[in-house]
Write an enzyme that holds these catalytic residues in place. Sequence first.
Site, short mmCIF file in Angstrom:
data_model
loop_
_atom_site.label_atom_id
_atom_site.label_comp_id
_atom_site.label_asym_id
_atom_site.label_seq_id
_atom_site.Cartn_x
_atom_site.Cartn_y
_atom_site.Cartn_z
N THR A 31 0.85 -1.18 0.00
CA THR A 31 0.00 0.00 0.00
C THR A 31 0.89 1.24 0.00
OG1 THR A 31 -1.90 1.04 1.08
CG2 THR A 31 -0.26 0.04 2.53
N GLU A 32 0.26 2.39 0.09
CA GLU A 32 1.00 3.64 -0.01
C GLU A 32 0.64 4.55 1.16
OE1 GLU A 32 0.76 6.70 -3.44
OE2 GLU A 32 1.59 4.85 -4.28
N ARG A 33 1.66 5.13 1.77
CA ARG A 33 1.46 6.13 2.80
C ARG A 33 1.21 7.47 2.13
NH1 ARG A 33 6.27 4.67 6.93
NH2 ARG A 33 5.06 3.26 8.20
#
Length: 182
Positions: A31-33
């Site tokens: 996922t992406e922050r």
Amino acid sequence: EYALQVGEALAVAHSKGIVHRDIKPENLLLTERAGGMKIVKVLDFGISKAALTGSIFQNELPLVKTVNLMGTPLYMSPEQVRVSDSVDVRSDIWSLGMVIYEILTGATAFGGQSITEICAAILESPPDPIELHRTDLPSGLVDVITKCLQKDVTKRYQNVAELALALMPLGPKRTRLNVERA
């Protein structure tokens, strides 16, 4: 870098007496922050030792006795295949080694046409040499994976911190924080 992120998450679980028991690609979410940095999250602690015993609050978790195969055979350690009551953090290290192997090669370390054949290979055969699939990997990385996949638990990394220290020179500088936390 992703392996170190998984290692950090496992180190937190292990410090609480939780053995995941089902580390596999499907239980790792990329996922992406905010800001665009990609991170890996470890999912599905459904068959963890704590989930099976019902407690994460005791310092000493009772050993789990199982009579069924618990986990995904392709990623299970030899001791987990044996349905041993002594599965510990080193089983998660084996499974992470299997995931790293597969990510880097596109193949699994042990083959078979059935669950029985896969389990027999995990128990009795050496993993397929990584060099069959990739000859461009740093030898240090091959050594790390090889140590993760030792059938004798005493020859594997004994905890995620040892594994993280071995991986640190192979990752970008920013992973030092993951290693320190592991």
